[in-house]
Motif scaffolding. Structure first.
Motif, PDB file in Angstrom:
ATOM      1  N   ILE A  22       0.845  -1.202   0.000  1.00 16.72           N
ATOM      2  CA  ILE A  22       0.000   0.000   0.000  1.00 16.72           C
ATOM      3  C   ILE A  22       0.878   1.249   0.000  1.00 16.72           C
ATOM      4  O   ILE A  22       0.608   2.212  -0.721  1.00 16.72           O
ATOM      5  N   SER A  23       1.941   1.217   0.779  1.00 23.78           N
ATOM      6  CA  SER A  23       2.869   2.339   0.833  1.00 23.78           C
ATOM      7  C   SER A  23       3.558   2.553  -0.527  1.00 23.78           C
ATOM      8  O   SER A  23       3.720   3.682  -0.980  1.00 23.78           O
ATOM      9  N   LEU A  24       3.932   1.460  -1.171  1.00 22.49           N
ATOM     10  CA  LEU A  24       4.540   1.549  -2.506  1.00 22.49           C
ATOM     11  C   LEU A  24       3.578   2.151  -3.515  1.00 22.49           C
ATOM     12  O   LEU A  24       3.960   2.990  -4.331  1.00 22.49           O
ATOM     13  N   ARG A  25       2.330   1.705  -3.472  1.00 25.71           N
ATOM     14  CA  ARG A  25       1.327   2.236  -4.397  1.00 25.71           C
ATOM     15  C   ARG A  25       1.163   3.737  -4.201  1.00 25.71           C
ATOM     16  O   ARG A  25       1.123   4.502  -5.166  1.00 25.71           O
ATOM     17  N   LEU A 110      15.838  12.851  -9.676  1.00 24.97           N
ATOM     18  CA  LEU A 110      15.545  11.424  -9.704  1.00 24.97           C
ATOM     19  C   LEU A 110      15.414  10.885  -8.279  1.00 24.97           C
ATOM     20  O   LEU A 110      16.335  11.012  -7.477  1.00 24.97           O
ATOM     21  N   PRO A 111      14.263  10.300  -7.955  1.00 28.13           N
ATOM     22  CA  PRO A 111      14.097   9.741  -6.608  1.00 28.13           C
ATOM     23  C   PRO A 111      14.872   8.438  -6.457  1.00 28.13           C
ATOM     24  O   PRO A 111      15.274   7.814  -7.440  1.00 28.13           O
ATOM     25  N   ARG A 112      15.066   8.036  -5.206  1.00 27.88           N
ATOM     26  CA  ARG A 112      15.726   6.752  -4.955  1.00 27.88           C
ATOM     27  C   ARG A 112      14.887   5.635  -5.554  1.00 27.88           C
ATOM     28  O   ARG A 112      13.659   5.669  -5.473  1.00 27.88           O
ATOM     29  N   PRO A 113      15.523   4.636  -6.121  1.00 24.09           N
ATOM     30  CA  PRO A 113      14.760   3.508  -6.679  1.00 24.09           C
ATOM     31  C   PRO A 113      13.942   2.807  -5.589  1.00 24.09           C
ATOM     32  O   PRO A 113      14.431   2.554  -4.490  1.00 24.09           O
ATOM     33  N   LEU A 114      12.702   2.498  -5.914  1.00 22.28           N
ATOM     34  CA  LEU A 114      11.812   1.820  -4.960  1.00 22.28           C
ATOM     35  C   LEU A 114      12.361   0.455  -4.570  1.00 22.28           C
ATOM     36  O   LEU A 114      12.236   0.035  -3.421  1.00 22.28           O
ATOM     37  N   SER A 115      12.976  -0.225  -5.519  1.00 23.44           N
ATOM     38  CA  SER A 115      13.513  -1.555  -5.217  1.00 23.44           C
ATOM     39  C   SER A 115      14.600  -1.480  -4.145  1.00 23.44           C
ATOM     40  O   SER A 115      14.667  -2.330  -3.257  1.00 23.44           O
ATOM     41  N   PRO A 131       8.016   1.267   4.825  1.00 24.59           N
ATOM     42  CA  PRO A 131       8.637   2.553   4.498  1.00 24.59           C
ATOM     43  C   PRO A 131       7.566   3.558   4.087  1.00 24.59           C
ATOM     44  O   PRO A 131       6.611   3.207   3.399  1.00 24.59           O
ATOM     45  N   ASN A 132       7.701   4.804   4.545  1.00 26.25           N
ATOM     46  CA  ASN A 132       6.741   5.823   4.123  1.00 26.25           C
ATOM     47  C   ASN A 132       7.383   6.830   3.174  1.00 26.25           C
ATOM     48  O   ASN A 132       6.792   7.831   2.831  1.00 26.25           O
TER      49      ASN A 132
END
Length: 138
Positions: A22-25, A110-115, A131-132
Motif C-alpha cells: 500500500i505504501s509503494l502504491r 531522480l528519486p531513490r529507486p523503490l527496489s 517505508p513511508n
C-alpha cells in the motif's frame, strides 16, 4: 478452510508486506503526479525566422498561445505567414522536447529507486512499519 492469524497479530491488522505494498502504491502515485506537474510546467516560446511570430508550445505538442507582432499579417502573404508560423512552431516543439529531456533526466530530480528502499526495509525485518518514503501517511 481455516484462517491462520500471524502470532502476536490480531485478525484486523494488515500483514507488513501488505502495508508495504500500500505504501509503494501511494509512493508511485505521488511520483507520477510529480512527474506530470514537472512536465506540465514545461513550455517553449521560440520566435520565427523574422522574429515577428512567437508561439507557445507545451510538452504535449499543443499550441497554447500565438503572438503576432503588429503588422505581421500585412507584411507577409498567406503562404509566407504560414511558413513563419510553422517554422516557429517547429522550433518551439524541438525546444520543448529538449527541455523535457533535461528536466526529466536531471540527477537531482531522480528519486531513490523503490527496489532499493524495499530491499533495505526487508533487510531490517518486515515486522516493523513499512517505508513511508519520508512522507506522512495519507
Amino acid at each position: 478452510m481455516a484462517v491462520v492469524a500471524h502470532p502476536g497479530r490480531s485478525m484486523r491488522e494488515l500483514h507488513p508486506d501488505v502495508r508495504a505494498g500500500i505504501s509503494l502504491r501511494r509512493e508511485l502515485r505521488n511520483r507520477i503526479a510529480d512527474m506530470r506537474e514537472r512536465a506540465d510546467a514545461i513550455v517553449a516560446r521560440r520566435p520565427s525566422p523574422s522574429g515577428l511570430v512567437i508561439p507557445e508550445v507545451d510538452v504535449r505538442g499543443r499550441l497554447r498561445d500565438l503572438y503576432l507582432a503588429p503588422g505581421t499579417c500585412a507584411r507577409f502573404g498567406n503562404q509566407e505567414l504560414v511558413a513563419e508560423i510553422m517554422a516557429a512552431i517547429a522550433e518551439s516543439s524541438t525546444d520543448v522536447r529538449r527541455q523535457y529531456q533535461i528536466v526529466m533526466n536531471d540527477p537531482d530530480n531522480l528519486p531513490r529507486p523503490l527496489s532499493k528502499i524495499m530491499r533495505e526495509w526487508q533487510a531490517t525485518g518486515s515486522d516493523q512499519s513499512p517505508p513511508n518514503f519520508g512522507k506522512p501517511e495519507q
